[in-house]
Design a protein around this motif. Sequence first.
Motif, PDB file in Angstrom:
ATOM      1  N   ILE A 101      -0.253  16.131   8.264  1.00 48.58           N
ATOM      2  CA  ILE A 101      -0.698  16.216   7.315  1.00 48.58           C
ATOM      3  C   ILE A 101      -1.714  15.663   6.694  1.00 48.58           C
ATOM      4  CG2 ILE A 101       0.290  17.256   4.937  1.00 48.58           C
ATOM      5  CD1 ILE A 101       1.316  19.255   7.030  1.00 48.58           C
ATOM      6  N   ALA A 102      -0.392  14.040   7.218  1.00 49.01           N
ATOM      7  CA  ALA A 102      -0.508  13.257   6.119  1.00 49.01           C
ATOM      8  C   ALA A 102      -1.630  12.044   6.612  1.00 49.01           C
ATOM      9  CB  ALA A 102       0.880  11.982   5.726  1.00 49.01           C
ATOM     10  N   SER A 128       0.318  12.225   0.419  1.00 53.00           N
ATOM     11  CA  SER A 128       0.617  11.332   1.709  1.00 53.00           C
ATOM     12  C   SER A 128       1.686  10.553   1.350  1.00 53.00           C
ATOM     13  CB  SER A 128      -0.961  10.807   2.237  1.00 53.00           C
ATOM     14  OG  SER A 128      -0.392  10.178   2.836  1.00 53.00           O
ATOM     15  N   LEU A 129       2.025   9.902   0.515  1.00 55.62           N
ATOM     16  CA  LEU A 129       2.752   9.131   0.376  1.00 55.62           C
ATOM     17  C   LEU A 129       3.854   9.902   0.546  1.00 55.62           C
ATOM     18  CD1 LEU A 129       3.081   5.939  -0.786  1.00 55.62           C
ATOM     19  CD2 LEU A 129       3.807   6.848  -3.189  1.00 55.62           C
ATOM     20  N   SER A 130       4.659  10.245  -0.202  1.00 52.37           N
ATOM     21  CA  SER A 130       6.397  11.477  -0.023  1.00 52.37           C
ATOM     22  C   SER A 130       6.463  11.408   1.163  1.00 52.37           C
ATOM     23  CB  SER A 130       5.722  12.475  -1.228  1.00 52.37           C
ATOM     24  OG  SER A 130       6.155  12.309  -1.714  1.00 52.37           O
ATOM     25  N   ILE A 131       5.862  12.335   2.299  1.00 51.79           N
ATOM     26  CA  ILE A 131       5.639  12.482   3.655  1.00 51.79           C
ATOM     27  C   ILE A 131       5.269  11.285   4.576  1.00 51.79           C
ATOM     28  CG2 ILE A 131       4.223  13.202   5.947  1.00 51.79           C
ATOM     29  CD1 ILE A 131       2.898  15.494   3.917  1.00 51.79           C
ATOM     30  N   ASN A 132       4.495  10.359   4.664  1.00 49.82           N
ATOM     31  CA  ASN A 132       4.488   9.182   4.855  1.00 49.82           C
ATOM     32  C   ASN A 132       6.042   8.565   4.196  1.00 49.82           C
ATOM     33  OD1 ASN A 132       2.586   8.729   6.717  1.00 49.82           O
ATOM     34  ND2 ASN A 132       1.226   8.875   4.747  1.00 49.82           N
ATOM     35  N   GLN A 133       6.191   8.959   3.671  1.00 52.70           N
ATOM     36  CA  GLN A 133       8.080   7.721   3.505  1.00 52.70           C
ATOM     37  C   GLN A 133       8.928   8.546   3.898  1.00 52.70           C
ATOM     38  OE1 GLN A 133       8.121   8.117  -0.908  1.00 52.70           O
ATOM     39  NE2 GLN A 133       7.831   6.221  -1.362  1.00 52.70           N
ATOM     40  N   GLU A 134       9.125  10.517   4.287  1.00 53.46           N
ATOM     41  CA  GLU A 134       9.506  10.964   5.083  1.00 53.46           C
ATOM     42  C   GLU A 134       9.727  10.458   6.516  1.00 53.46           C
ATOM     43  OE1 GLU A 134      10.350  15.635   6.026  1.00 53.46           O
ATOM     44  OE2 GLU A 134       9.964  15.006   4.973  1.00 53.46           O
ATOM     45  N   GLY A 136       8.683   7.469   8.082  1.00 49.20           N
ATOM     46  CA  GLY A 136       8.522   5.950   7.864  1.00 49.20           C
ATOM     47  C   GLY A 136       7.771   5.274   8.539  1.00 49.20           C
ATOM     48  N   ASP A 137       6.605   5.733   8.461  1.00 48.69           N
ATOM     49  CA  ASP A 137       5.299   5.469   8.868  1.00 48.69           C
ATOM     50  C   ASP A 137       4.212   4.509   8.019  1.00 48.69           C
ATOM     51  OD1 ASP A 137       2.175   4.511   9.804  1.00 48.69           O
ATOM     52  OD2 ASP A 137       1.974   7.724   9.629  1.00 48.69           O
ATOM     53  N   LYS A 138       4.470   3.188   8.073  1.00 50.43           N
ATOM     54  CA  LYS A 138       4.550   1.798   7.052  1.00 50.43           C
ATOM     55  C   LYS A 138       3.037   2.350   7.077  1.00 50.43           C
ATOM     56  CE  LYS A 138       8.054  -0.813   7.902  1.00 50.43           C
ATOM     57  NZ  LYS A 138       8.595  -2.436   7.992  1.00 50.43           N
ATOM     58  N   GLN A 139       1.842   2.167   7.965  1.00 52.88           N
ATOM     59  CA  GLN A 139       0.334   2.179   8.438  1.00 52.88           C
ATOM     60  C   GLN A 139       0.239   3.046   7.016  1.00 52.88           C
ATOM     61  OE1 GLN A 139      -1.178   1.274  11.330  1.00 52.88           O
ATOM     62  NE2 GLN A 139      -3.043   0.354  10.043  1.00 52.88           N
ATOM     63  N   GLY A 140       0.392   4.853   7.310  1.00 54.39           N
ATOM     64  CA  GLY A 140       0.688   5.723   6.139  1.00 54.39           C
ATOM     65  C   GLY A 140       0.577   5.340   4.653  1.00 54.39           C
ATOM     66  N   LEU A 141       1.533   5.210   4.741  1.00 52.32           N
ATOM     67  CA  LEU A 141       2.439   4.615   3.414  1.00 52.32           C
ATOM     68  C   LEU A 141       1.268   3.069   2.758  1.00 52.32           C
ATOM     69  CD1 LEU A 141       6.283   4.099   4.069  1.00 52.32           C
ATOM     70  CD2 LEU A 141       5.530   5.422   2.495  1.00 52.32           C
ATOM     71  N   ALA A 142       0.909   2.707   3.709  1.00 50.67           N
ATOM     72  CA  ALA A 142      -0.035   2.002   2.840  1.00 50.67           C
ATOM     73  C   ALA A 142      -1.110   2.272   2.125  1.00 50.67           C
ATOM     74  CB  ALA A 142      -0.394   0.239   4.189  1.00 50.67           C
ATOM     75  N   TRP A 143      -1.987   3.269   3.309  1.00 49.83           N
ATOM     76  CA  TRP A 143      -3.226   3.595   2.935  1.00 49.83           C
ATOM     77  C   TRP A 143      -3.085   4.562   1.481  1.00 49.83           C
ATOM     78  CZ3 TRP A 143      -6.688   0.659   3.126  1.00 49.83           C
ATOM     79  CH2 TRP A 143      -6.807  -0.342   5.149  1.00 49.83           C
ATOM     80  N   ALA A 144      -1.682   5.654   1.654  1.00 49.92           N
ATOM     81  CA  ALA A 144      -1.841   6.424   1.067  1.00 49.92           C
ATOM     82  C   ALA A 144      -1.499   5.553  -1.003  1.00 49.92           C
ATOM     83  CB  ALA A 144      -0.204   7.287   1.025  1.00 49.92           C
TER      84      ALA A 144
END
Length: 194
Positions: A101-102, A128-134, A136-144
Amino acid sequence: ARERHAESIALFRALQDHWGLGFALYLDGMAAYWQGNYAAAQAAYEESIILFRAIGDKWRAAGPLGRLGDLVYRQGRITEAHRLYTESLALFREASDKSGIATSLNPLGAVALQNGDLDQAAAYYQESLSINQELGDKQGLAWAHFGLGNVSFRRRDFEHAASQLQRALALLSDVGDGGGMTWVIQFMGQVNCA
């Protein structure tokens, strides 16, 4: 890599293993894409999607649908990319695959930006940011964060854009993504000049 994929594809075809063949084609599509062979990538993704759908594995079809979306987006076919990303997202939601999803939300944010819909883009990136925070996906967080920085830049909120890009840069540095860092630094230069 593609030579090995060709061997694998031939073996799965001989065995009539549709799941294995679909996965091998998906991997070959990614390799072809990164080599710039978009016609081969598209053919591999499309066959992979057909095979996964034929065996009723909708969740596995979501990955190549998203990758095919990346390919057509890169070719400027924005409406088709949106359709593919949306379908991929729906399948990941149906499977409750948070990572999928993220991953699907960020390119939908890019499409919304391309179409000038800043509110929708922000909503995709924020989810995306919320899901990636949950996760713990740093790369996903970065792109969000990168996407949210882009939204802020287009809204002419340069301070917020710079803050989001700094977060993205730090996260990409943490995971050692030099290529991603380059994109962020380049965009930071645009923000600083605004």
